[in-house]
Scaffold this motif. Structure first.
Motif, short mmCIF file in Angstrom:
data_model
loop_
_atom_site.label_atom_id
_atom_site.label_comp_id
_atom_site.label_asym_id
_atom_site.label_seq_id
_atom_site.Cartn_x
_atom_site.Cartn_y
_atom_site.Cartn_z
N TYR A 136 0.80 -1.23 0.00
CA TYR A 136 0.00 0.00 0.00
C TYR A 136 0.83 1.28 0.00
O TYR A 136 0.29 2.35 -0.23
N GLN A 137 2.13 1.18 0.24
CA GLN A 137 2.93 2.40 0.41
C GLN A 137 2.95 3.23 -0.86
O GLN A 137 2.88 4.47 -0.79
N ASP A 138 3.05 2.59 -2.03
CA ASP A 138 3.04 3.35 -3.29
C ASP A 138 1.72 4.10 -3.46
O ASP A 138 1.71 5.27 -3.88
N GLN A 139 0.60 3.43 -3.14
CA GLN A 139 -0.70 4.09 -3.24
C GLN A 139 -0.80 5.24 -2.24
O GLN A 139 -1.36 6.30 -2.55
N ILE A 140 -0.27 5.01 -1.05
CA ILE A 140 -0.29 6.07 -0.03
C ILE A 140 0.50 7.27 -0.52
O ILE A 140 0.05 8.42 -0.41
N ASP A 141 1.68 7.03 -1.09
CA ASP A 141 2.51 8.14 -1.58
C ASP A 141 1.81 8.90 -2.71
O ASP A 141 1.84 10.14 -2.74
N ARG A 142 1.20 8.16 -3.64
CA ARG A 142 0.52 8.83 -4.76
C ARG A 142 -0.66 9.66 -4.25
O ARG A 142 -0.85 10.81 -4.68
N THR A 143 -1.45 9.08 -3.36
CA THR A 143 -2.61 9.80 -2.84
C THR A 143 -2.17 11.00 -2.01
O THR A 143 -2.79 12.08 -2.06
N LEU A 144 -1.09 10.83 -1.28
CA LEU A 144 -0.55 11.93 -0.48
C LEU A 144 -0.10 13.07 -1.39
O LEU A 144 -0.36 14.26 -1.11
N ASN A 145 0.55 12.72 -2.48
CA ASN A 145 0.97 13.74 -3.45
C ASN A 145 -0.23 14.45 -4.08
O ASN A 145 -0.20 15.67 -4.28
N ASP A 146 -1.27 13.68 -4.39
CA ASP A 146 -2.48 14.28 -4.96
C ASP A 146 -3.11 15.27 -3.99
O ASP A 146 -3.57 16.35 -4.39
N LEU A 147 -3.13 14.91 -2.70
CA LEU A 147 -3.72 15.80 -1.71
C LEU A 147 -2.88 17.07 -1.55
O LEU A 147 -3.43 18.18 -1.49
N ASN A 148 -1.58 16.90 -1.49
CA ASN A 148 -0.70 18.07 -1.34
C ASN A 148 -0.72 18.96 -2.58
O ASN A 148 -0.47 20.17 -2.48
N ALA A 149 -1.00 18.36 -3.74
CA ALA A 149 -0.97 19.12 -4.99
C ALA A 149 -2.28 19.88 -5.26
O ALA A 149 -2.35 20.63 -6.24
N ARG A 150 -3.28 19.69 -4.42
CA ARG A 150 -4.54 20.41 -4.65
C ARG A 150 -4.32 21.91 -4.48
O ARG A 150 -3.74 22.37 -3.50
N ARG A 151 -4.81 22.65 -5.48
CA ARG A 151 -4.63 24.10 -5.46
C ARG A 151 -5.62 24.75 -4.51
O ARG A 151 -6.58 24.14 -4.06
N ALA A 152 -5.35 26.01 -4.25
CA ALA A 152 -6.28 26.78 -3.43
C ALA A 152 -7.60 26.93 -4.18
O ALA A 152 -7.67 26.88 -5.41
N PHE A 153 -8.67 27.10 -3.44
CA PHE A 153 -10.01 27.19 -4.03
C PHE A 153 -10.11 28.41 -4.93
O PHE A 153 -9.70 29.51 -4.57
#
Length: 428
Positions: free
Chosen positions: A57-74
């Motif tokens: 699961y670590q690869d999925q966790i890293d990808r999802t974590l990156n997606d969350l951090n990459a979300r722009r401001a509203f």
């Protein structure tokens, strides 16, 4: 196997020091069947050691974590929202229809002629529809904010699920690891116990050989001492007899004593040689026994669990460190996402209020709409990019033809170009 082992470690039938020496020369530790089986079980367990933990699961966790951090401001622009454009088109058409209907009804009340009352009524009907459109703007902002929040919350939820699955997988691995090392220690202890018991019996055998060797050596020494004493006694008697004979024959003494001394000297040489050989045999025995002890001590294969336990603890500590790092990353990402959500809510609230206020002000002045936020409203209050006069709207509501409407507009002073634009808006 047990009977062979008992026979190998038996001292029965060893009736001399030489036989004991021969037995020591051929004595060597041979593990029993119990020890061999315990050792095989231990080695099988050692070869079945679990590999290093491999996360699914670590690869999925890293990808999802990156997606969350990459979300722009509203960010939301209602004018570019297709849903707002649909609303604007529908409300604008409704405003057009309501204005025309109101104008027609007002004209009917005034005998079919235009009046300021009819224009006012048409404008009011139009503004009611446009006001409803303006009221939808805060709702659209909230929908956009909800979409923004739900996207990030879904990533957070996915992270929590993945992290839970990762922790469960690690728990299963750690249990497997714990079971392995527990079993390894059990088999190691069983092997050590069997080996110590078996090797202890072998040590007892060597001790019995050493004792037996000492007994036989003492017996030989005792026999030699007794023989020496008998010889001494015999030589003394021989010397006395010789002296008596010599006196009787010649009246002199010394011949018998001389002969006895010569015999005694020869026997002493033999006795000393025997003692020397015995000392050499004892020295060789002691050396051989010491070498045997050293060889067997080096051959011992006692299982040491310290290294295995160190490996186990190292793996647990490494996994704990990795978990702490991942947990910190997750907490930081969640904190940053919560901050983005808070800012987004504040931004949406301010922006929606400001947009609604601007749209309402523009609508009141007859200039609010969906394109750039502007709706062009003519002096009659009817929608159009070029103002649609009240007269044209009223005549159209009465079912008058385009030609009749154009004639009336020309009479009111509109140019031919303006009339053409008005008719386009009226017929759109």
């Amino acid at each position: 196997m047990a009977s062979d082992k008992k026979k190998n470690y038996s001292t029965e039938g060893l009736n001399s020091r030489q036989e004991v020496q021969d037995a020591l020369a051929s004595a060597g530790y041979q593990p029993s069947e119990q020890v061999t089986e315990a050792e095989a079980a231990l080695k099988a367990q050692q070869s079945a050691a679990p590999g290093d933990y491999q996360s699914r699961y670590q690869d999925q966790i890293d990808r999802t974590l990156n997606d969350l951090n990459a979300r722009r401001a509203f960010h939301y622009d209602y004018a570019k929202d297709p849903l707002y454009q649909q609303y604007a088109q529908a409300y604008t058409q409704n405003a057009h229809n309501a204005s025309a209907d109101a104008a027609a009804q007002a004209a009917a009340l005034t005998g079919g002629y235009g009046s300021s009352y009819a224009a006012s009524v048409a404008q009011q009907a139009y503004q009611q529809q446009i006001g409803a459109l303006n009221q939808a703007i805060p709702t659209l902002y909230q929908l956009a904010l909800d979409t923004y929040d739900s996207g990030g919350d879904a990533l957070v939820s996915q992270l929590d699920q993945l992290n839970t699955q990762e922790q469960n997988a690690q728990g299963r691995y750690q249990q497997k690891l714990s079971d392995y090392y527990t079993r390894l220690e059990q088999l190691g202890n069983a092997y050590n116990t069997a080996y110590q018991q078996d090797y202890g019996q072998y040590q007892d055998y060597l001790s019995r050989l050493d004792t037996l060797y000492g007994n036989y050596a003492a017996q030989e020494q005792e026999a030699a001492a007794q023989k020496q004493q008998r010889f001494n006694n015999a030589v003394t008697v021989l010397g006395l007899i010789g002296d008596a004979v010599q006196i009787a024959l010649s009246g002199t003494t010394g011949l018998g004593s001389l002969a006895g001394s010569l015999v005694n000297t020869g026997y002493n040489i033999y006795a000393n040689n025997r003692a020397y050989e015995a000392d050499r045999a004892d020295t060789a025995w002691n050396q051989q026994m010491q070498e045997k002890q050293v060889q067997n001590a080096q051959a011992q294969q006692k299982y040491d669990n310290d290294f295995a336990q160190q490996q186990y603890q190292d793996k647990l500590r490494q996994q704990q460190f990795n978990n702490q790092v991942t947990s910190e990353k997750l907490n930081i990402a969640k904190g940053e996402w919560a901050l983005k959500q808070s800012k987004a809510a504040q931004q949406a609230q301010k922006a929606s209020a400001a947009a609604a206020q601007r749209a309402a002000a523009a609508g009141a002045s007859g200039t609010s709409g969906p394109g750039s936020g502007n709706l062009n409203v003519g002096k009659s209050g009817v929608l159009g990019s070029t103002a649609v006069p009240y007269t044209a709207a009223r005549l159209r509501s009465q079912g008058r033809s385009d030609a009749a409407i154009r004639t009336e507009l020309l009479k009111e002073g509109y140019s031919s170009k303006e009339v053409g634009e008005i008719m386009k808006q009226l017929n759109s």
